[in-house]
Design a protein around this motif. Sequence first.
Motif, PDB file in Angstrom:
ATOM      1  N   PHE A  16     -10.670  82.572 -37.999  1.00 22.96           N
ATOM      2  CA  PHE A  16     -10.068  83.060 -36.740  1.00 22.96           C
ATOM      3  C   PHE A  16      -9.932  81.918 -35.733  1.00 22.96           C
ATOM      4  O   PHE A  16      -8.902  81.775 -35.089  1.00 22.96           O
ATOM      5  N   GLY A  96     -21.665  95.014 -33.516  1.00 16.32           N
ATOM      6  CA  GLY A  96     -20.513  94.806 -34.398  1.00 16.32           C
ATOM      7  C   GLY A  96     -20.887  94.924 -35.862  1.00 16.32           C
ATOM      8  O   GLY A  96     -22.068  94.791 -36.248  1.00 16.32           O
ATOM      9  N   ALA A  97     -19.850  95.170 -36.664  1.00 19.79           N
ATOM     10  CA  ALA A  97     -20.065  95.289 -38.112  1.00 19.79           C
ATOM     11  C   ALA A  97     -20.468  93.951 -38.717  1.00 19.79           C
ATOM     12  O   ALA A  97     -21.159  93.906 -39.731  1.00 19.79           O
ATOM     13  N   THR A  98     -20.064  92.858 -38.090  1.00 21.97           N
ATOM     14  CA  THR A  98     -20.416  91.538 -38.627  1.00 21.97           C
ATOM     15  C   THR A  98     -21.931  91.407 -38.735  1.00 21.97           C
ATOM     16  O   THR A  98     -22.466  90.967 -39.750  1.00 21.97           O
ATOM     17  N   PHE A 122     -13.663  89.209 -46.280  1.00 24.85           N
ATOM     18  CA  PHE A 122     -13.855  88.926 -44.855  1.00 24.85           C
ATOM     19  C   PHE A 122     -14.774  87.710 -44.724  1.00 24.85           C
ATOM     20  O   PHE A 122     -15.765  87.594 -45.441  1.00 24.85           O
ATOM     21  N   TYR A 125     -18.900  87.139 -45.039  1.00 23.26           N
ATOM     22  CA  TYR A 125     -19.777  87.581 -46.132  1.00 23.26           C
ATOM     23  C   TYR A 125     -20.508  86.413 -46.796  1.00 23.26           C
ATOM     24  O   TYR A 125     -21.730  86.445 -46.979  1.00 23.26           O
ATOM     25  N   ASN A 167     -15.571  96.195 -49.681  1.00 25.63           N
ATOM     26  CA  ASN A 167     -14.822  96.404 -48.436  1.00 25.63           C
ATOM     27  C   ASN A 167     -13.613  97.268 -48.756  1.00 25.63           C
ATOM     28  O   ASN A 167     -12.684  96.823 -49.415  1.00 25.63           O
ATOM     29  N   ASN A 171      -9.728  94.299 -46.181  1.00 23.93           N
ATOM     30  CA  ASN A 171      -9.124  93.209 -45.424  1.00 23.93           C
ATOM     31  C   ASN A 171      -9.226  91.966 -46.300  1.00 23.93           C
ATOM     32  O   ASN A 171     -10.330  91.642 -46.746  1.00 23.93           O
ATOM     33  N   ASP A 199     -18.676  97.816 -46.495  1.00 24.99           N
ATOM     34  CA  ASP A 199     -18.031  97.550 -45.205  1.00 24.99           C
ATOM     35  C   ASP A 199     -16.788  98.440 -45.102  1.00 24.99           C
ATOM     36  O   ASP A 199     -15.788  98.207 -45.784  1.00 24.99           O
ATOM     37  N   VAL A 201     -15.101  99.292 -42.128  1.00 20.25           N
ATOM     38  CA  VAL A 201     -14.668  99.265 -40.725  1.00 20.25           C
ATOM     39  C   VAL A 201     -13.255  99.821 -40.533  1.00 20.25           C
ATOM     40  O   VAL A 201     -12.916 100.274 -39.454  1.00 20.25           O
ATOM     41  N   TYR A 202     -12.440  99.787 -41.604  1.00 20.49           N
ATOM     42  CA  TYR A 202     -11.059 100.306 -41.458  1.00 20.49           C
ATOM     43  C   TYR A 202     -10.937 101.727 -42.021  1.00 20.49           C
ATOM     44  O   TYR A 202      -9.851 102.143 -42.428  1.00 20.49           O
ATOM     45  N   SER A 230     -17.434 100.326 -37.494  1.00 12.12           N
ATOM     46  CA  SER A 230     -17.252  99.514 -36.284  1.00 12.12           C
ATOM     47  C   SER A 230     -16.488 100.323 -35.243  1.00 12.12           C
ATOM     48  O   SER A 230     -15.367 100.772 -35.506  1.00 12.12           O
ATOM     49  N   LYS A 233     -13.196  98.486 -34.251  1.00 17.42           N
ATOM     50  CA  LYS A 233     -12.051  98.691 -35.138  1.00 17.42           C
ATOM     51  C   LYS A 233     -11.526 100.107 -35.013  1.00 17.42           C
ATOM     52  O   LYS A 233     -10.325 100.342 -34.924  1.00 17.42           O
ATOM     53  N   LYS A 241     -17.748  95.214 -29.537  1.00 19.85           N
ATOM     54  CA  LYS A 241     -18.725  94.716 -30.509  1.00 19.85           C
ATOM     55  C   LYS A 241     -19.873  95.720 -30.710  1.00 19.85           C
ATOM     56  O   LYS A 241     -21.041  95.445 -30.415  1.00 19.85           O
TER      57      LYS A 241
HETATM   58  C1  LIG Z   1     -13.586  93.711 -43.133  1.00 18.40           C
HETATM   59  C2  LIG Z   1     -14.165  93.431 -41.797  1.00 18.40           C
HETATM   60  N1  LIG Z   1     -15.468  93.661 -41.584  1.00 18.40           N
HETATM   61  C3  LIG Z   1     -16.026  93.424 -40.385  1.00 18.40           C
HETATM   62  C4  LIG Z   1     -15.274  92.949 -39.325  1.00 18.40           C
HETATM   63  C5  LIG Z   1     -15.949  92.683 -38.002  1.00 18.40           C
HETATM   64  O1  LIG Z   1     -16.125  93.847 -37.252  1.00 18.40           O
HETATM   65  P1  LIG Z   1     -16.854  93.777 -35.831  1.00 18.40           P
HETATM   66  O2  LIG Z   1     -15.868  93.271 -34.840  1.00 18.40           O
HETATM   67  O3  LIG Z   1     -17.279  95.195 -35.551  1.00 18.40           O
HETATM   68  O4  LIG Z   1     -18.011  92.853 -35.971  1.00 18.40           O
HETATM   69  C6  LIG Z   1     -13.921  92.686 -39.504  1.00 18.40           C
HETATM   70  C7  LIG Z   1     -13.110  92.124 -38.403  1.00 18.40           C
HETATM   71  O5  LIG Z   1     -12.014  91.662 -38.584  1.00 18.40           O
HETATM   72  C8  LIG Z   1     -13.349  92.940 -40.767  1.00 18.40           C
HETATM   73  O6  LIG Z   1     -12.059  92.715 -40.980  1.00 18.40           O
END
Ligand SMILES: Cc1ncc(COP(=O)(O)O)c(C=O)c1O
Length: 280
Positions: A16, A96-98, A122, A125, A167, A171, A199, A201-202, A230, A233, A241
């Motif tokens: 990013f 956040g999911a991260t 993503f 990982y 995931n 993504n 994961d 998030v989507y 998340s 998202k 976050k």
């Molecule tokens: C697959 C995936 N997981 C996790 C995240 C991060 O999510 P968060 O912003 O809640 O940390 C992203 C963000 O682009 C993502 O694409």
Amino acid sequence: MPTTARRVSTFGTTIFTEINSLAQEYNAVNLGQGRPDFDGPQAVIEAAVAALRSGQANQYPPGPGTPEFKTGVANHALRFYDMDIDPANGVLVTPGATEAVFCSIMGLVDPGDEVIVIEPFFDSYVPGIIMAGAVPVYVPLRPPDWAFDADELRAAFTPRTRALILNTPHNPTGRVFTREELQTIADLCQEYDVTVISDEVYEHLVFEDARHIPIATLPGMFERTVSIGSAGKTFGMTGWKVGWVYGHPEIVAGVKRAQQFVSFATNHLAQQQAVAHAFA
Ligand SMILES: Cc1ncc(COP(=O)(O)O)c(C=O)c1O
């Protein structure tokens, strides 16, 4: 002269940062990072202002998350997936999911263990796996359908496999794994006694006939899966976050052990916002 620790010495900058600066340099339209050109609902923003003024959100929340937010996550799992989640012990709120993914790796994987990642993935990982002292093992998705080959997946499993990071919706391909594909993964995870870090998030960004299925809802998988979501998202407000982990209390307990010494707690105001907006 102090030097960088070996565990991070191979890391580049995140994709990013790289794409954002290239887009700026070349004055390009930046499709590299999710950034909606609209703000979140006005009512949510007003709720955040009110929460700030109320004096109820300016101190630490409980480390694993506010009871209201955790109940919201459990209700969401019941409403969308018919999953019975214990809000007190089966939910952990994270910044956040991260961080949810990172703490899941830290809390559920030992140094030297192998962790299967489905490629492309993503970008947090693999650094997470490396920071845990574990070893990433890659299984590619192949075009044009971005499906994995079941034999390649099986070949990635060994007696040292501890976890698989899944995931879906995926993504960057947008692939939503089918029940049959998830069953293939689930069968192998059960055969090799592997934990799934899922994961999702989507989970609400699915189109046409696609249907998101949490792998934790497949028979025998709840006990070995942590599911990750998340708020950023789901509600198009990534600056919040706020993420979460949910699942069987015994497996979520491992993630909690790690998270309490990573961030300890998640932004109180953002949890209040999420509750006001989505999980009321
Ligand atoms: C697959 C995936 N997981 C996790 C995240 C991060 O999510 P968060 O912003 O809640 O940390 C992203 C963000 O682009 C993502 O694409």
